[in-house]
Design a protein around this motif. Structure first.
Motif, PDB file in Angstrom:
ATOM      1  N   GLN A 160     -24.587  73.160  22.991  1.00 38.68           N
ATOM      2  CA  GLN A 160     -25.356  73.769  24.069  1.00 38.68           C
ATOM      3  C   GLN A 160     -24.658  75.075  24.416  1.00 38.68           C
ATOM      4  O   GLN A 160     -23.430  75.158  24.390  1.00 38.68           O
ATOM      5  CB  GLN A 160     -25.406  72.855  25.298  1.00 38.68           C
ATOM      6  CG  GLN A 160     -26.126  71.534  25.072  1.00 38.68           C
ATOM      7  CD  GLN A 160     -27.602  71.741  24.754  1.00 38.68           C
ATOM      8  OE1 GLN A 160     -28.243  72.648  25.282  1.00 38.68           O
ATOM      9  NE2 GLN A 160     -28.144  70.902  23.868  1.00 38.68           N
ATOM     10  N   PRO A 161     -25.407  76.130  24.731  1.00 43.65           N
ATOM     11  CA  PRO A 161     -24.784  77.440  24.918  1.00 43.65           C
ATOM     12  C   PRO A 161     -23.792  77.470  26.068  1.00 43.65           C
ATOM     13  O   PRO A 161     -24.003  76.855  27.110  1.00 43.65           O
ATOM     14  CB  PRO A 161     -25.980  78.366  25.187  1.00 43.65           C
ATOM     15  CG  PRO A 161     -27.091  77.463  25.613  1.00 43.65           C
ATOM     16  CD  PRO A 161     -26.867  76.170  24.907  1.00 43.65           C
ATOM     17  N   THR A 162     -22.697  78.167  25.834  1.00 38.99           N
ATOM     18  CA  THR A 162     -21.699  78.399  26.870  1.00 38.99           C
ATOM     19  C   THR A 162     -21.368  79.882  26.891  1.00 38.99           C
ATOM     20  O   THR A 162     -21.471  80.562  25.875  1.00 38.99           O
ATOM     21  CB  THR A 162     -20.419  77.592  26.605  1.00 38.99           C
ATOM     22  OG1 THR A 162     -19.443  77.887  27.620  1.00 38.99           O
ATOM     23  CG2 THR A 162     -19.801  77.931  25.253  1.00 38.99           C
ATOM     24  N   ALA A 163     -20.990  80.378  28.055  1.00 43.48           N
ATOM     25  CA  ALA A 163     -20.546  81.761  28.191  1.00 43.48           C
ATOM     26  C   ALA A 163     -19.022  81.846  28.219  1.00 43.48           C
ATOM     27  O   ALA A 163     -18.452  82.921  28.407  1.00 43.48           O
ATOM     28  CB  ALA A 163     -21.132  82.389  29.453  1.00 43.48           C
ATOM     29  N   ASP A 164     -18.361  80.701  28.028  1.00 44.45           N
ATOM     30  CA  ASP A 164     -16.902  80.613  28.052  1.00 44.45           C
ATOM     31  C   ASP A 164     -16.385  80.660  26.613  1.00 44.45           C
ATOM     32  O   ASP A 164     -16.589  79.722  25.840  1.00 44.45           O
ATOM     33  CB  ASP A 164     -16.486  79.304  28.738  1.00 44.45           C
ATOM     34  CG  ASP A 164     -14.987  79.198  28.941  1.00 44.45           C
ATOM     35  OD1 ASP A 164     -14.230  79.711  28.100  1.00 44.45           O
ATOM     36  OD2 ASP A 164     -14.575  78.583  29.945  1.00 44.45           O
ATOM     37  N   ARG A 165     -15.695  81.739  26.235  1.00 47.43           N
ATOM     38  CA  ARG A 165     -15.223  81.883  24.857  1.00 47.43           C
ATOM     39  C   ARG A 165     -14.204  80.812  24.494  1.00 47.43           C
ATOM     40  O   ARG A 165     -14.171  80.330  23.361  1.00 47.43           O
ATOM     41  CB  ARG A 165     -14.615  83.274  24.640  1.00 47.43           C
ATOM     42  CG  ARG A 165     -15.642  84.385  24.714  1.00 47.43           C
ATOM     43  CD  ARG A 165     -15.024  85.763  24.560  1.00 47.43           C
ATOM     44  NE  ARG A 165     -14.697  86.051  23.168  1.00 47.43           N
ATOM     45  CZ  ARG A 165     -13.492  86.290  22.715  1.00 47.43           C
ATOM     46  NH1 ARG A 165     -12.452  86.260  23.529  1.00 47.43           N
ATOM     47  NH2 ARG A 165     -13.282  86.596  21.446  1.00 47.43           N
ATOM     48  N   THR A 166     -13.370  80.431  25.447  1.00 48.99           N
ATOM     49  CA  THR A 166     -12.380  79.383  25.169  1.00 48.99           C
ATOM     50  C   THR A 166     -13.078  78.076  24.827  1.00 48.99           C
ATOM     51  O   THR A 166     -12.702  77.387  23.860  1.00 48.99           O
ATOM     52  CB  THR A 166     -11.461  79.188  26.383  1.00 48.99           C
ATOM     53  OG1 THR A 166     -10.759  80.401  26.661  1.00 48.99           O
ATOM     54  CG2 THR A 166     -10.451  78.082  26.118  1.00 48.99           C
ATOM     55  N   GLU A 167     -14.083  77.735  25.597  1.00 50.04           N
ATOM     56  CA  GLU A 167     -14.850  76.513  25.314  1.00 50.04           C
ATOM     57  C   GLU A 167     -15.514  76.590  23.947  1.00 50.04           C
ATOM     58  O   GLU A 167     -15.530  75.611  23.179  1.00 50.04           O
ATOM     59  CB  GLU A 167     -15.898  76.289  26.402  1.00 50.04           C
ATOM     60  CG  GLU A 167     -16.722  75.016  26.206  1.00 50.04           C
ATOM     61  CD  GLU A 167     -17.797  74.854  27.262  1.00 50.04           C
ATOM     62  OE1 GLU A 167     -18.678  73.986  27.070  1.00 50.04           O
ATOM     63  OE2 GLU A 167     -17.776  75.589  28.277  1.00 50.04           O
ATOM     64  N   ALA A 168     -16.059  77.759  23.616  1.00 47.80           N
ATOM     65  CA  ALA A 168     -16.709  77.935  22.312  1.00 47.80           C
ATOM     66  C   ALA A 168     -15.705  77.780  21.178  1.00 47.80           C
ATOM     67  O   ALA A 168     -15.995  77.139  20.155  1.00 47.80           O
ATOM     68  CB  ALA A 168     -17.388  79.296  22.253  1.00 47.80           C
ATOM     69  N   PHE A 169     -14.512  78.348  21.342  1.00 45.30           N
ATOM     70  CA  PHE A 169     -13.472  78.195  20.318  1.00 45.30           C
ATOM     71  C   PHE A 169     -13.079  76.725  20.146  1.00 45.30           C
ATOM     72  O   PHE A 169     -12.876  76.249  19.025  1.00 45.30           O
ATOM     73  CB  PHE A 169     -12.238  79.017  20.675  1.00 45.30           C
ATOM     74  CG  PHE A 169     -12.261  80.428  20.160  1.00 45.30           C
ATOM     75  CD1 PHE A 169     -12.318  80.690  18.796  1.00 45.30           C
ATOM     76  CD2 PHE A 169     -12.236  81.506  21.029  1.00 45.30           C
ATOM     77  CE1 PHE A 169     -12.349  81.996  18.314  1.00 45.30           C
ATOM     78  CE2 PHE A 169     -12.266  82.808  20.562  1.00 45.30           C
ATOM     79  CZ  PHE A 169     -12.319  83.054  19.212  1.00 45.30           C
TER      80      PHE A 169
END
Length: 276
Positions: A226-235
């Motif tokens: 699900q889309p996130t705007a948090d790069r750390t979470e995406a990594f």
């Protein structure tokens, strides 16, 4: 004719009369169908859309589309598309490519396109093989794949990770889809086009001619992100990824790169700027 009386465009209206010549079973058939459906959902005027490509099986898409198109040289689709978007910011610019064109000879351009975050939608059809040149290993091929006569014992090289590179380089929209799930792919293309910034849509598009084992993708892919705007979470999601997670991984708010265009000038005025 105004918009209220104009006929609604269908997916077929965005397809040219040329018949695709891909191999039977190629995932790219589903991809071009999803692209046409997405453009129809968005109801974009065909004269306001341009499709840019490089070289490869997937790069034939501009010829199969009824919008403006440019078939460029190997690995150079993104700089061409960036130049067009800078000159014509009013246009919707889409880019088609494959894992070889985009991540090998075009790898440098890929990184810097992510870094610039120009308002482009880059649809990459990844089958982990050079299909057009008869089945050599590509940047995303598994190190132990023995299907090529050039690397009969495997490449022993770590595969290129396009989503990790895109996220670290600065792309503001990153997703992955499977060509066998066209409704989800259509949704991602719509989201990517609507996003203001560089959108990478990584499509698992099987090459059943040279990688017949990829027929098993349909049992391996799973809706996960699900889309996130948090790069750390995406990594963190990418570190746990098995390569078959699908969905929109990251959607940031970084402003797109769009410098002011220069005022129109005559040829004589341009020449005068270079006078010594």
């Amino acid at each position: 004719m105004d918009m209220q009386t104009a006929e609604k465009l269908t997916a077929q209206d965005y397809r040219s009369d040329l018949k695709p010549v891909w191999c039977p079973g190629c995932g790219d058939y589903s991809v071009i169908a999803s692209i046409a459906k997405a453009l129809a959902e968005l109801q974009l005027p065909r004269e306001d859309v341009a499709f840019i490509s490089g070289i490869g099986c997937s790069s034939r898409i501009p010829a199969y589309s009824a919008v403006y198109g440019f078939h460029g040289v190997h690995g150079r689709a993104l700089p061409i598309a960036t130049g067009l978007k800078m000159a014509r910011p009013d246009m919707t610019v889409l880019v088609a490519g494959g894992d070889g064109d985009g991540f090998s000879i075009g790898g440098n351009h890929f990184m810097h396109a992510c870094r610039r975050n120009a308002d482009l939608t880059y649809i990459v059809m990844d089958n982990s093989v050079y299909g057009m040149t008869k089945g050599q290993a590509s940047p995303t091929t598994e190190p132990d794949w023995e299907g090529s006569k050039l690397t009969p014992d495997g490449t022993h090289i770590t595969p290129f990770q396009p989503l990790e590179i895109a996220l670290s380089a600065g792309a503001s929209f990153i997703s992955r889809a499977f060509s066998g799930k066209p409704a989800e792919l259509t949704r991602q293309i719509c989201e990517g086009v609507n996003h203001k910034g560089f959108s990478l849509i990584h499509v698992l598009s099987p090459c059943v001619t040279f990688r017949p084992e990829q027929r098993a993708y349909k049992d391996k892919v799973h809706d996960e992100w699900q889309p996130t705007a948090d790069r750390t979470e995406a990594f963190q999601k990418l570190m746990a990824d098995d390569g078959f997670s699908t969905g929109i991984l990251y959607q940031g708010t970084k402003p797109p790169f769009q410098p002011e265009t220069a005022a129109p000038a005559s040829f004589a005025e341009i020449e005068a700027q270079f006078a010594i």
